[in-house]
Design a protein around this motif. Sequence first.
Motif, short mmCIF file in Angstrom:
data_model
loop_
_atom_site.label_atom_id
_atom_site.label_comp_id
_atom_site.label_asym_id
_atom_site.label_seq_id
_atom_site.Cartn_x
_atom_site.Cartn_y
_atom_site.Cartn_z
N ASN A 31 -25.74 1.19 26.08
CA ASN A 31 -25.89 0.23 27.18
C ASN A 31 -25.37 -1.16 26.78
OD1 ASN A 31 -27.09 2.11 28.90
ND2 ASN A 31 -29.16 1.70 28.07
N LYS A 32 -25.66 -1.54 25.55
CA LYS A 32 -25.17 -2.84 25.09
C LYS A 32 -23.66 -2.88 25.04
CE LYS A 32 -25.60 -6.04 21.24
NZ LYS A 32 -26.17 -6.30 19.90
N LYS A 70 -18.30 -4.81 30.12
CA LYS A 70 -18.32 -5.39 31.48
C LYS A 70 -18.04 -6.88 31.41
CE LYS A 70 -21.32 -5.88 35.53
NZ LYS A 70 -22.63 -5.62 36.10
N ASP A 71 -18.64 -7.56 30.44
CA ASP A 71 -18.41 -9.01 30.31
C ASP A 71 -16.96 -9.27 29.95
OD1 ASP A 71 -21.06 -9.45 30.84
OD2 ASP A 71 -21.68 -9.53 28.72
N ILE A 72 -16.41 -8.50 29.10
CA ILE A 72 -15.00 -8.68 28.71
C ILE A 72 -14.11 -8.44 29.91
CG2 ILE A 72 -13.15 -7.76 27.25
CD1 ILE A 72 -15.28 -7.20 25.14
N TRP A 73 -14.43 -7.48 30.68
CA TRP A 73 -13.55 -7.17 31.82
C TRP A 73 -13.61 -8.30 32.83
CZ3 TRP A 73 -15.74 -1.52 32.31
CH2 TRP A 73 -15.15 -0.71 31.33
N GLU A 74 -14.81 -8.84 32.96
CA GLU A 74 -14.95 -9.95 33.92
C GLU A 74 -14.18 -11.16 33.43
OE1 GLU A 74 -19.04 -10.64 34.50
OE2 GLU A 74 -19.37 -8.89 35.79
N GLU A 75 -14.27 -11.43 32.16
CA GLU A 75 -13.56 -12.59 31.64
C GLU A 75 -12.03 -12.37 31.77
OE1 GLU A 75 -14.74 -13.22 27.64
OE2 GLU A 75 -16.80 -13.85 28.12
#
Length: 593
Positions: A16-17, A23-28
């Motif tokens: 999950n981590k 997910k955070d990398i993709w958003e950035e």
Amino acid sequence: MRKSEIHAAESVSCLNKALGELKDIWEEIGIPEDQRLQRTDAVHMHIKNLLDMMIAEEEGLKKRLMTSIEACRKEMVGLYDELQVEEYPDEDGLTMLQLEKDLRTHVKMMLKEKSVRQSELKSLIQQDQDLCDVLCDDLFPIHPERVPSQQQLQNYRQHINARNQEKERRHTEFVEMKRQITVLMEDLEQHPDTTFEKDAVCEDEDAFCLSVENISSLKVLLRQLESRKAESEALCVSIQGRIEELWQMLQVPVEERESLMQTTHSSTKSRLNTLQAELQRLEELKKKNIERVIRTIRSEVVKFWEKCYYSPEQRRAFVPYHSDDLDEELLREHELELERLKRDYTEHREMYDAVSTWSSNWTLYQELEKKATDPSRFNNRGGNLLKEEKHRVDLQKSLPKLEKSLKAQIDQWEAAQCKEFRVNGQPFLQYVEDQWNQHRMEKEREKQERQMKKLKQTEEDLLYGTVIRTPTKRRLAGTPTPGKTRKMTSTSIISTPNTTLRSICASPSMRPPLSSSKLGARTPARGRTPRGLERNKENISHLSGALRTMTASPLRNYSITSVASSYSEFARELSNATKSNVKTGVLNSTITH
């Protein structure tokens, strides 16, 4: 909670981590949503494939464990049957992995046990094969390819031990018999002829097959050799006995005999050959000295006649003994007769020895009986008189016992031989009875002669007044002499078994010296009156009548018990004579009243 569950929760948390970080990398970065879905699917696919692969691997492990367990159980069933042991029970509550490990370990142990048993079986089979080659026996009944049980191996070990002991026993027996056979062959000067004899005697001891048949054959060979040696030795003894007889007949010098005996200490075969050659030489010499040989044989025949108690009739039955035609035929007849007599004496020696013992005792008894009636026996001062009397009494008691024992032996002998045992041509018991009767008759005759002699002496004493003095004992030193003696002379007649002793009891000063008092001394009568002479004549007439009566009576009318008096009887009669009531001077008319 188990550590594995904690690790699984941590793995989910890490996943999950990681997804959150992605997910955070993709958003950035600003990756569109559709690409995010693709990337998320790719992550999901990778994770799923990895997990599927891991699951597949674990499933394969489970399957392998189950396969291994099944294989171990199946193999254990076969090992249980081969090793003949009880089945190993499964423990409850074990995981598949533990069960597989336990089963595999147990299978490994059973395989090792199988290998050990097979190795031991192979070794025992090899030992058994070697023993069978030596002992020529069959192998132990066991299958070489099958796994033996512990009991089978134990039985096999015992069998091998027994075979080893049997091998040692047979080998020891073989070595001893080989030694004996070798010695006997050397003694008999015999060489191994057959292949078996060569193998037994000449080959190496370890190379000989110790089979039962070979051992039995060796025993037979040993018995044969022993029998041959015994026959040879018996033949040697027989020939040597014959040679000694011929030596005696031909009077061969002792030096020549000893020289031959010294050459007979070699082997049995050589000794036999030497003795046969000597026998042949002596037989030829015997033919040349046939007269001397026949006379020697005749002397031997006479000796055996005496040993066998042959009667004159039995001796005269051998007609060649009295022939003067000294030729080989006569010699042969004498040899056969001597051989027959020796055989008869040897077969019945016990009986002849018993008869000889009785004869010697009987002869000794007769000699002692004669000594008992000899007057000179009283002059013996060495104590032999009592010894002889005791010996005579012992013989008198032992002779009937010996005769009784002989009768039992003779009865047994006659029952076994189916013929009568004869001594000097008559039955032994009849012979003994005749000897006793003859002995009693002789004693009666001697008794009558003594009585006649005594009456004759008494008659002469009465007629001529003969005085017979008995020797008086010498007076010991210091013995007082009586002061007064009666000058009256009294006479008494003392009756003994041998003679009549008339002693004159006179004064010591009137006694003549001992040397002058001899038996049978005659002195003329002095101062006789006619009346005294008439008395003597009357006594003489009475005694003459008694003498005629004794002379006329036959021997058979006398009692058997009236035998010659012994020393004890002599003493008893002497005592009776001293106590007699006969008045002095009754038989001597020269005494005045």
